[in-house]
Design a protein around this motif. Sequence first.
Motif, PDB file in Angstrom:
ATOM      1  N   ALA A  74      47.815  -5.073  34.278  1.00  0.00           N
ATOM      2  CA  ALA A  74      48.196  -6.187  33.398  1.00  0.00           C
ATOM      3  C   ALA A  74      48.465  -5.684  31.984  1.00  0.00           C
ATOM      4  O   ALA A  74      49.407  -6.127  31.324  1.00  0.00           O
ATOM      5  N   PHE A  75      47.662  -4.734  31.524  1.00  0.00           N
ATOM      6  CA  PHE A  75      47.866  -4.143  30.210  1.00  0.00           C
ATOM      7  C   PHE A  75      49.241  -3.469  30.126  1.00  0.00           C
ATOM      8  O   PHE A  75      49.964  -3.627  29.131  1.00  0.00           O
ATOM      9  N   SER A  76      49.627  -2.757  31.175  1.00  0.00           N
ATOM     10  CA  SER A  76      50.951  -2.122  31.195  1.00  0.00           C
ATOM     11  C   SER A  76      52.063  -3.165  31.135  1.00  0.00           C
ATOM     12  O   SER A  76      53.040  -2.994  30.398  1.00  0.00           O
ATOM     13  N   TYR A  77      51.913  -4.224  31.899  1.00  0.00           N
ATOM     14  CA  TYR A  77      52.916  -5.298  31.857  1.00  0.00           C
ATOM     15  C   TYR A  77      52.984  -5.924  30.464  1.00  0.00           C
ATOM     16  O   TYR A  77      54.072  -6.271  29.989  1.00  0.00           O
ATOM     17  N   SER A  78      51.851  -6.059  29.814  1.00  0.00           N
ATOM     18  CA  SER A  78      51.871  -6.662  28.478  1.00  0.00           C
ATOM     19  C   SER A  78      52.572  -5.746  27.470  1.00  0.00           C
ATOM     20  O   SER A  78      53.235  -6.229  26.550  1.00  0.00           O
ATOM     21  N   ILE A  80      55.103  -3.813  28.213  1.00  0.00           N
ATOM     22  CA  ILE A  80      56.535  -3.996  28.491  1.00  0.00           C
ATOM     23  C   ILE A  80      57.011  -5.332  27.927  1.00  0.00           C
ATOM     24  O   ILE A  80      58.111  -5.423  27.363  1.00  0.00           O
ATOM     25  N   ALA A  81      56.191  -6.357  28.034  1.00  0.00           N
ATOM     26  CA  ALA A  81      56.533  -7.657  27.429  1.00  0.00           C
ATOM     27  C   ALA A  81      56.692  -7.518  25.917  1.00  0.00           C
ATOM     28  O   ALA A  81      57.601  -8.104  25.323  1.00  0.00           O
ATOM     29  N   ARG A  82      55.822  -6.733  25.313  1.00  0.00           N
ATOM     30  CA  ARG A  82      55.902  -6.508  23.857  1.00  0.00           C
ATOM     31  C   ARG A  82      57.216  -5.822  23.483  1.00  0.00           C
ATOM     32  O   ARG A  82      57.842  -6.156  22.480  1.00  0.00           O
ATOM     33  N   TYR A  83      57.656  -4.886  24.317  1.00  0.00           N
ATOM     34  CA  TYR A  83      58.942  -4.226  24.092  1.00  0.00           C
ATOM     35  C   TYR A  83      60.072  -5.258  24.092  1.00  0.00           C
ATOM     36  O   TYR A  83      60.901  -5.281  23.182  1.00  0.00           O
ATOM     37  N   TYR A  84      60.105  -6.098  25.118  1.00  0.00           N
ATOM     38  CA  TYR A  84      61.177  -7.091  25.200  1.00  0.00           C
ATOM     39  C   TYR A  84      61.099  -8.103  24.060  1.00  0.00           C
ATOM     40  O   TYR A  84      62.120  -8.576  23.576  1.00  0.00           O
ATOM     41  N   SER A  85      59.899  -8.414  23.634  1.00  0.00           N
ATOM     42  CA  SER A  85      59.750  -9.293  22.486  1.00  0.00           C
ATOM     43  C   SER A  85      60.330  -8.638  21.234  1.00  0.00           C
ATOM     44  O   SER A  85      61.034  -9.282  20.450  1.00  0.00           O
ATOM     45  N   PHE A  86      60.048  -7.352  21.058  1.00  0.00           N
ATOM     46  CA  PHE A  86      60.596  -6.601  19.927  1.00  0.00           C
ATOM     47  C   PHE A  86      62.125  -6.612  19.962  1.00  0.00           C
ATOM     48  O   PHE A  86      62.784  -6.745  18.930  1.00  0.00           O
ATOM     49  N   LYS A  87      62.687  -6.488  21.169  1.00  0.00           N
ATOM     50  CA  LYS A  87      64.141  -6.482  21.327  1.00  0.00           C
ATOM     51  C   LYS A  87      64.725  -7.898  21.280  1.00  0.00           C
ATOM     52  O   LYS A  87      65.933  -8.076  21.388  1.00  0.00           O
ATOM     53  N   MET A  88      63.850  -8.896  21.124  1.00  0.00           N
ATOM     54  CA  MET A  88      64.234 -10.302  21.061  1.00  0.00           C
ATOM     55  C   MET A  88      64.930 -10.773  22.337  1.00  0.00           C
ATOM     56  O   MET A  88      65.827 -11.604  22.308  1.00  0.00           O
ATOM     57  N   GLU A  89      64.494 -10.224  23.462  1.00  0.00           N
ATOM     58  CA  GLU A  89      64.965 -10.663  24.772  1.00  0.00           C
ATOM     59  C   GLU A  89      63.871 -11.559  25.353  1.00  0.00           C
ATOM     60  O   GLU A  89      63.006 -11.115  26.106  1.00  0.00           O
ATOM     61  N   LYS A  90      63.945 -12.829  24.957  1.00  0.00           N
ATOM     62  CA  LYS A  90      62.865 -13.772  25.243  1.00  0.00           C
ATOM     63  C   LYS A  90      62.589 -13.961  26.731  1.00  0.00           C
ATOM     64  O   LYS A  90      61.428 -14.025  27.126  1.00  0.00           O
ATOM     65  N   ASP A  91      63.628 -14.067  27.532  1.00  0.00           N
ATOM     66  CA  ASP A  91      63.424 -14.297  28.962  1.00  0.00           C
ATOM     67  C   ASP A  91      62.666 -13.149  29.614  1.00  0.00           C
ATOM     68  O   ASP A  91      61.735 -13.365  30.389  1.00  0.00           O
ATOM     69  N   SER A  92      63.054 -11.927  29.305  1.00  0.00           N
ATOM     70  CA  SER A  92      62.373 -10.764  29.871  1.00  0.00           C
ATOM     71  C   SER A  92      60.954 -10.644  29.327  1.00  0.00           C
ATOM     72  O   SER A  92      60.020 -10.316  30.068  1.00  0.00           O
ATOM     73  N   TYR A  95      58.884 -13.174  31.119  1.00  0.00           N
ATOM     74  CA  TYR A  95      58.703 -12.756  32.514  1.00  0.00           C
ATOM     75  C   TYR A  95      57.546 -11.764  32.639  1.00  0.00           C
ATOM     76  O   TYR A  95      56.635 -11.950  33.445  1.00  0.00           O
ATOM     77  N   PHE A  96      57.573 -10.709  31.831  1.00  0.00           N
ATOM     78  CA  PHE A  96      56.529  -9.693  31.914  1.00  0.00           C
ATOM     79  C   PHE A  96      55.197 -10.204  31.367  1.00  0.00           C
ATOM     80  O   PHE A  96      54.138  -9.824  31.860  1.00  0.00           O
ATOM     81  N   ALA A  97      55.233 -11.064  30.374  1.00  0.00           N
ATOM     82  CA  ALA A  97      53.996 -11.655  29.858  1.00  0.00           C
ATOM     83  C   ALA A  97      53.332 -12.524  30.929  1.00  0.00           C
ATOM     84  O   ALA A  97      52.103 -12.513  31.071  1.00  0.00           O
ATOM     85  N   LYS A  98      54.134 -13.259  31.692  1.00  0.00           N
ATOM     86  CA  LYS A  98      53.579 -14.085  32.770  1.00  0.00           C
ATOM     87  C   LYS A  98      52.944 -13.216  33.856  1.00  0.00           C
ATOM     88  O   LYS A  98      51.887 -13.553  34.383  1.00  0.00           O
ATOM     89  N   ILE A  99      53.605 -12.111  34.202  1.00  0.00           N
ATOM     90  CA  ILE A  99      53.023 -11.199  35.194  1.00  0.00           C
ATOM     91  C   ILE A  99      51.680 -10.677  34.687  1.00  0.00           C
ATOM     92  O   ILE A  99      50.695 -10.644  35.426  1.00  0.00           O
ATOM     93  N   ALA A 100      51.639 -10.274  33.427  1.00  0.00           N
ATOM     94  CA  ALA A 100      50.391  -9.763  32.846  1.00  0.00           C
ATOM     95  C   ALA A 100      49.320 -10.841  32.857  1.00  0.00           C
ATOM     96  O   ALA A 100      48.174 -10.591  33.259  1.00  0.00           O
TER      97      ALA A 100
END
Length: 106
Positions: A74-78, A80-92, A95-100
Motif C-alpha cells: 500500500a505504501f508503494s501504491y501511495s 505512485i499516487a503521489r507521483y501522479y498528483s505531482f504531475k496533476m493527473e488526477k484520475d491516475s 486510482y492509485f490512492a484508492k488501491i493504497a
Amino acid sequence: MLKEERDSAFSILKVNQVFIKNKFGERNELMAMCNDLLGDSYMSHSDAFTAVSYYRKSLVIRKTIYKETHPRIAFSYSNIARYYSFKMEKDSALYFAKIAYNSFEK
C-alpha cells in the motif's frame, strides 16, 4: 555536473543500494526502501519521471515478497499516487490512492 553528484544523499543512497544488492540481493525490503528513498530524492529535485521508476521498482519487489494486502505494498501504491498528483493527473492519482487505501483497509 549531474544533480546526483551535487547531492550527498544521492551518493549515500547509491552506495547503500550497491551494498544491499551485494549482501542481500535485489528482492528484499531493504532494497525496496532504498528505492523509495531514491524516488523521494528525485522528487525533491522535481525529477518525477525518474522518481516514479524507483517507486515502481519498490512495488515490484514488494509484490514478490508480500501478499497484495500488506501495508508495504500500500505504501508503494501511495508513492505512485503521489507521483501522479505531482504531475496533476488526477484520475491516475485517485486510482492509485484508492488501491493504497483499500490495501490499508484490509
